[in-house]
Design an enzyme around this catalytic site. Structure first.
Site, PDB file in Angstrom:
ATOM      1  N   SER A  66       0.306  -1.598  -0.205  1.00  0.00           N
ATOM      2  CA  SER A  66      -0.189  -0.058   0.167  1.00  0.00           C
ATOM      3  C   SER A  66       1.419   0.717   0.259  1.00  0.00           C
ATOM      4  O   SER A  66       2.222   0.861   0.694  1.00  0.00           O
ATOM      5  CB  SER A  66      -1.075   0.298   1.090  1.00  0.00           C
ATOM      6  OG  SER A  66      -1.899  -1.175   1.393  1.00  0.00           O
TER       7      SER A  66
HETATM    8  N1  SAH Z   1      -1.732  -4.743   4.258  1.00  0.00           N
HETATM    9  C1  SAH Z   1      -0.877  -5.227   2.238  1.00  0.00           C
HETATM   10  C2  SAH Z   1      -1.893  -4.763   1.665  1.00  0.00           C
HETATM   11  C3  SAH Z   1      -0.619  -5.793   0.193  1.00  0.00           C
HETATM   12  S1  SAH Z   1      -2.629  -5.610  -0.834  1.00  0.00           S
HETATM   13  C4  SAH Z   1       0.626  -3.701   2.604  1.00  0.00           C
HETATM   14  O1  SAH Z   1       0.775  -3.330   3.568  1.00  0.00           O
HETATM   15  O2  SAH Z   1       1.442  -4.744   2.091  1.00  0.00           O
HETATM   16  C5  SAH Z   1      -3.943  -6.305  -0.551  1.00  0.00           C
HETATM   17  C6  SAH Z   1      -3.758  -7.371   0.229  1.00  0.00           C
HETATM   18  O3  SAH Z   1      -4.721  -8.317   0.800  1.00  0.00           O
HETATM   19  C7  SAH Z   1      -3.227  -8.825  -0.716  1.00  0.00           C
HETATM   20  O4  SAH Z   1      -2.412  -9.188  -0.415  1.00  0.00           O
HETATM   21  C8  SAH Z   1      -4.426  -9.876  -1.633  1.00  0.00           C
HETATM   22  O5  SAH Z   1      -3.800 -10.945  -1.809  1.00  0.00           O
HETATM   23  C9  SAH Z   1      -4.420  -9.634   0.012  1.00  0.00           C
HETATM   24  N2  SAH Z   1      -6.200 -10.121   0.240  1.00  0.00           N
HETATM   25  C10 SAH Z   1      -7.035 -10.512  -1.114  1.00  0.00           C
HETATM   26  N3  SAH Z   1      -8.201 -10.472  -0.905  1.00  0.00           N
HETATM   27  C11 SAH Z   1      -8.215 -11.449   0.428  1.00  0.00           C
HETATM   28  C12 SAH Z   1      -9.207 -12.472   1.537  1.00  0.00           C
HETATM   29  N4  SAH Z   1      -9.933 -13.120   1.169  1.00  0.00           N
HETATM   30  N5  SAH Z   1      -8.230 -12.501   2.254  1.00  0.00           N
HETATM   31  C13 SAH Z   1      -6.798 -12.045   2.609  1.00  0.00           C
HETATM   32  N6  SAH Z   1      -6.379 -11.777   1.984  1.00  0.00           N
HETATM   33  C14 SAH Z   1      -6.845 -11.028   0.812  1.00  0.00           C
END
Ligand code: SAH
Length: 215
Positions: A66
């Protein structure tokens, strides 16, 4: 990977903090936590020059780390306190989870991509950052560990996940970007003592989608 945090990195983070402040985040505790987390270690080292730009960036499995401003915004909206039991949905790079841990939260984070789960769990532990990582579907939350004081969703949810509301303590707050398209509305939900909810729309953001089931 060499896990080094130099004066140069710290200087770049100071600049990043100034940029985030200019964009309107003045919550000192949140800014300090962002200063303390070496974001470059959560990205491939070839991308060092991007680590301290206020931008989202690609990581494994077509996902993103993010944007620092978004992390600051969500963290502030979550109103974290020391010892708060926090569930994060979407571990991804682990950066947001690390910021929550720096604020003294007791962090549980869930990721649906196995490769990301494994890589990030290892990274956080090698950095000595205390986050409980789980491989699973965030729509289902973590029933054995519920209820939570705070729930933070870091992927775009097509709708407010019902099961997560159930896993929130009375008086608890969930912050979740809601919207099935490319743009989501950052939404803050306060679960009141009487079981009712207070919902606030906080502005438009862009996240990768929240998807059902593990991958
Ligand atoms: N908090 C992270 C943001 C990553 S982007 C950071 O700081 O880097 C969002 C993430 O959500 C992705 O890795 C994606 O695989 C995950 N995601 C999407 N749907 C999901 C679900 N149903 N359960 C768990 N993770 C999920």
């Amino acid at each position: 990977m060499v896990l080094q945090d130099t004066f140069r990195h710290q200087g770049l983070r100071k600049k990043l903090i100034e940029e985030i402040k200019k964009k309107g985040i003045t919550d000192r505790k949140v800014l300090d936590a962002i200063y303390e987390v070496p974001r470059h270690l959560f990205m491939d080292k070839a991308f060092l020059e991007y680590a301290y730009a206020d931008k989202a960036f690609p990581i494994e499995a077509g996902q993103t780390i993010s944007q620092p401003y978004t992390v600051a915004f969500q963290t502030h909206a979550l109103d974290v306190f020391k010892g708060a039991k926090v569930l994060e949905v979407g571990t991804g790079s682990g950066y947001q989870a690390a910021v929550l841990a720096k604020l003294g939260a007791w962090v549980f984070s869930i990721e649906r991509h196995k490769v990301l789960y494994e890589k990030t769990k290892k990274l956080l532990s090698s950095l000595g950052i205390d986050v409980n990582c789980f491989y699973g579907d965030g729509f289902k939350g973590l029933p054995p560990f519920a209820p939570f004081d705070r729930i933070l969703v870091t992927c775009g949810a097509p709708h407010i996940p019902e099961e997560l509301l159930k896993q929130l303590k009375p008086g608890g707050i969930m912050v979740v970007p809601v919207g099935a398209g490319v743009v989501q509305e950052m939404t803050s939900i306060l679960k009141k003592g009487d079981g009712d909810y207070e919902i606030h729309a906080l502005g438009k953001f862009r996240f990768v989608p929240m998807l059902e089931e593990k991958s």
